[in-house]
Motif scaffolding. Structure first.
Motif, short mmCIF file in Angstrom:
data_model
loop_
_atom_site.label_atom_id
_atom_site.label_comp_id
_atom_site.label_asym_id
_atom_site.label_seq_id
_atom_site.Cartn_x
_atom_site.Cartn_y
_atom_site.Cartn_z
N ILE A 1 114.38 14.95 72.38
CA ILE A 1 114.53 13.68 73.09
C ILE A 1 113.77 12.60 72.34
CG2 ILE A 1 114.27 12.47 75.28
CD1 ILE A 1 114.07 15.13 76.68
N THR A 2 114.44 11.50 72.03
CA THR A 2 113.80 10.35 71.40
C THR A 2 113.51 9.30 72.46
OG1 THR A 2 115.02 10.77 69.35
CG2 THR A 2 114.04 8.60 69.61
N ILE A 3 112.29 8.80 72.49
CA ILE A 3 111.88 7.81 73.49
C ILE A 3 111.17 6.65 72.79
CG2 ILE A 3 111.63 9.53 75.31
CD1 ILE A 3 108.60 9.41 74.89
N PRO A 4 111.16 5.46 73.39
CA PRO A 4 110.43 4.34 72.79
C PRO A 4 108.92 4.57 72.87
CG PRO A 4 111.36 3.72 74.91
CD PRO A 4 111.91 5.07 74.59
N GLU A 5 108.18 3.90 72.00
CA GLU A 5 106.74 4.14 71.91
C GLU A 5 105.99 3.70 73.15
OE1 GLU A 5 104.76 1.86 68.97
OE2 GLU A 5 105.95 0.05 69.30
N ASP A 6 106.55 2.73 73.92
CA ASP A 6 105.84 2.23 75.10
C ASP A 6 106.11 3.06 76.36
OD1 ASP A 6 108.47 1.55 75.30
OD2 ASP A 6 108.14 -0.51 75.96
N THR B 1 106.93 21.71 73.00
CA THR B 1 106.38 22.41 71.84
C THR B 1 106.00 21.50 70.69
OG1 THR B 1 108.61 22.77 70.94
CG2 THR B 1 107.70 24.50 72.38
N HIS B 2 106.55 20.29 70.66
CA HIS B 2 106.29 19.43 69.49
C HIS B 2 106.47 17.97 69.87
CE1 HIS B 2 107.24 18.36 65.02
NE2 HIS B 2 105.95 18.30 65.27
N VAL B 3 105.57 17.13 69.39
CA VAL B 3 105.66 15.68 69.57
C VAL B 3 105.40 15.03 68.21
CG1 VAL B 3 104.76 13.63 70.73
CG2 VAL B 3 104.86 15.80 71.96
N LYS B 4 106.27 14.12 67.80
CA LYS B 4 106.07 13.43 66.53
C LYS B 4 106.58 11.99 66.64
CE LYS B 4 108.75 13.93 63.04
NZ LYS B 4 109.52 14.45 61.87
N THR B 5 106.04 11.13 65.80
CA THR B 5 106.49 9.75 65.75
C THR B 5 107.57 9.61 64.68
OG1 THR B 5 104.75 9.15 64.18
CG2 THR B 5 104.26 8.88 66.52
N THR B 6 108.52 8.70 64.92
CA THR B 6 109.59 8.43 63.96
C THR B 6 109.81 6.93 63.86
OG1 THR B 6 111.32 8.59 65.66
CG2 THR B 6 110.75 10.62 64.50
N ASN B 7 110.64 6.55 62.90
CA ASN B 7 111.03 5.14 62.73
C ASN B 7 109.80 4.23 62.62
OD1 ASN B 7 112.91 3.10 62.42
ND2 ASN B 7 113.06 2.68 64.62
N MET B 8 108.90 4.57 61.70
CA MET B 8 107.69 3.79 61.45
C MET B 8 106.78 3.71 62.67
SD MET B 8 108.01 2.96 58.26
CE MET B 8 106.77 1.69 58.08
N GLY B 9 106.81 4.75 63.50
CA GLY B 9 105.94 4.80 64.66
C GLY B 9 106.46 4.08 65.88
N SER B 10 107.67 3.53 65.82
CA SER B 10 108.21 2.80 66.97
C SER B 10 108.88 3.72 67.98
CB SER B 10 109.22 1.74 66.49
OG SER B 10 110.32 2.36 65.83
N LEU B 11 109.09 4.98 67.62
CA LEU B 11 109.73 5.94 68.52
C LEU B 11 108.95 7.24 68.51
CD1 LEU B 11 113.48 5.46 67.42
CD2 LEU B 11 112.36 4.43 69.42
N TYR B 12 109.08 7.99 69.60
CA TYR B 12 108.55 9.34 69.69
C TYR B 12 109.71 10.32 69.78
CZ TYR B 12 103.69 7.94 70.53
OH TYR B 12 102.42 7.45 70.40
N ASN C 1 115.51 7.72 78.89
CA ASN C 1 114.98 7.41 77.55
C ASN C 1 115.61 6.18 76.92
OD1 ASN C 1 117.52 8.40 76.76
ND2 ASN C 1 116.68 9.33 74.89
N GLY C 2 116.30 5.37 77.73
CA GLY C 2 116.89 4.14 77.20
C GLY C 2 118.10 4.39 76.32
N ASN C 3 118.82 5.49 76.55
CA ASN C 3 120.04 5.83 75.82
C ASN C 3 119.78 6.03 74.32
OD1 ASN C 3 122.77 6.49 75.97
ND2 ASN C 3 123.44 4.44 75.40
N LEU C 4 118.58 6.48 73.98
CA LEU C 4 118.28 6.84 72.60
C LEU C 4 118.78 8.25 72.31
CD1 LEU C 4 114.69 5.32 72.26
CD2 LEU C 4 116.82 4.40 71.33
N GLU C 5 118.57 8.70 71.10
CA GLU C 5 119.15 9.98 70.65
C GLU C 5 118.60 11.17 71.44
OE1 GLU C 5 119.29 12.79 66.64
OE2 GLU C 5 118.59 10.72 66.51
N ILE C 6 119.51 12.05 71.85
CA ILE C 6 119.18 13.33 72.52
C ILE C 6 120.04 14.41 71.88
CG2 ILE C 6 119.25 14.64 74.68
CD1 ILE C 6 118.86 12.04 76.18
N SER C 7 119.45 15.55 71.60
CA SER C 7 120.22 16.66 71.05
C SER C 7 119.76 17.97 71.67
CB SER C 7 120.08 16.73 69.52
OG SER C 7 118.76 17.05 69.15
#
Length: 231
Positions: free
Chosen positions: A152-157, A178-189, A214-220
């Motif tokens: 699940i991709t979510i916005p940083e805020d 199991t895992h949390v990481k930042t993406t897109n220059m830290g603007s997304l989790y 999650n604001g209709n961001l990427e989910i897989s």
């Protein structure tokens, strides 16, 4: 003259020289055993040409090395040290590949010691068991379609702590972050969950509910990523 060609220049008068007929019998038998093991490995298994060729030749290589040792303890120690330096340049491979290599080396060792019949027996027995396990899909986890990995991709805020808990409890019987990481220059989790779906038929409904959070961001959702099963 012919016997002198196959006699070691460092052999003493008390050393036992292997007869050419015995040498050829063992090597040909080892090649046949390697072919049997390679064919058994190819049954219902993804493989590469180089790997099955290695399996076919490995028993003969080990057989020759063992015959050359021929009871010499010092040579045996040296050979063991040389083998310990060998490393595959590629990844270690799956557990099945490592088992196939070990079985090929083991049968080559048996034939090199002169037990040709036992070598064929081991190859046929273990090869047949391996094919049987492949036919029965031995080790396949029941209800495997329920075990998934969710990204699940979510916005940083957006505070992800507990925000999806109610949906996870509704649509899954088990879940673990199991895992949390930042993406897109830290603007997304990007959150990764191991989940067990209650009903695989409701997978799309589950994704639609998550999209509203999650604001209709990427989910897989994909087959559960389980690296523990491989060596």
């Amino acid at each position: 003259m012919l016997n002198n060609i196959f006699k070691g220049i460092f052999d003493s008068d008390t050393a036992t020289t292997i007869a050419i007929s015995d040498f050829l019998a063992c090597v040909v038998s080892a090649l046949a055993i390697g072919l049997i093991l390679a064919l058994c490995y190819m049954y219902r298994t993804r493989y590469t040409k180089s790997f099955v060729a290695t399996i076919a030749l490995l028993p003969a290589v080990v057989c020759v090395v063992i015959m050359m040792v021929n009871g010499n303890i010092g040579t045996a120690v040296a050979v063991a040290g040389a083998f310990s330096l060998v490393r595959f340049r590629s990844a270690a491979g799956t557990a099945k590949e490592i088992t196939a290599i070990f079985l090929a080396m083991g049968t080559g060792l048996v034939v090199g010691m002169g037990y040709i019949g036992f070598g064929f027996l081991c190859a046929v027995l273990f090869g047949a068991v391996s094919m049987l396990y492949s036919t029965l899909d031995f080790g396949i986890r029941k209800r495997a379609q329920k075990y998934k990995t969710l990204h699940i991709t979510i916005p940083e805020d957006l505070d992800y702590t507990g925000i999806f808990d109610d949906l996870l409890k509704e649509y899954t019987s088990e879940h673990e972050l199991t895992h949390v990481k930042t993406t897109n220059m830290g603007s997304l989790y990007r959150l990764t969950y191991d989940i067990v779906l209650r009903d695989p038929a409701k997978e799309k409904e589950f994704i639609d509910q998550l999209r509203c959070r999650n604001g209709n961001l990427e989910i897989s959702i994909n087959k559960q990523e389980n690296q523990v099963a491989e060596l």
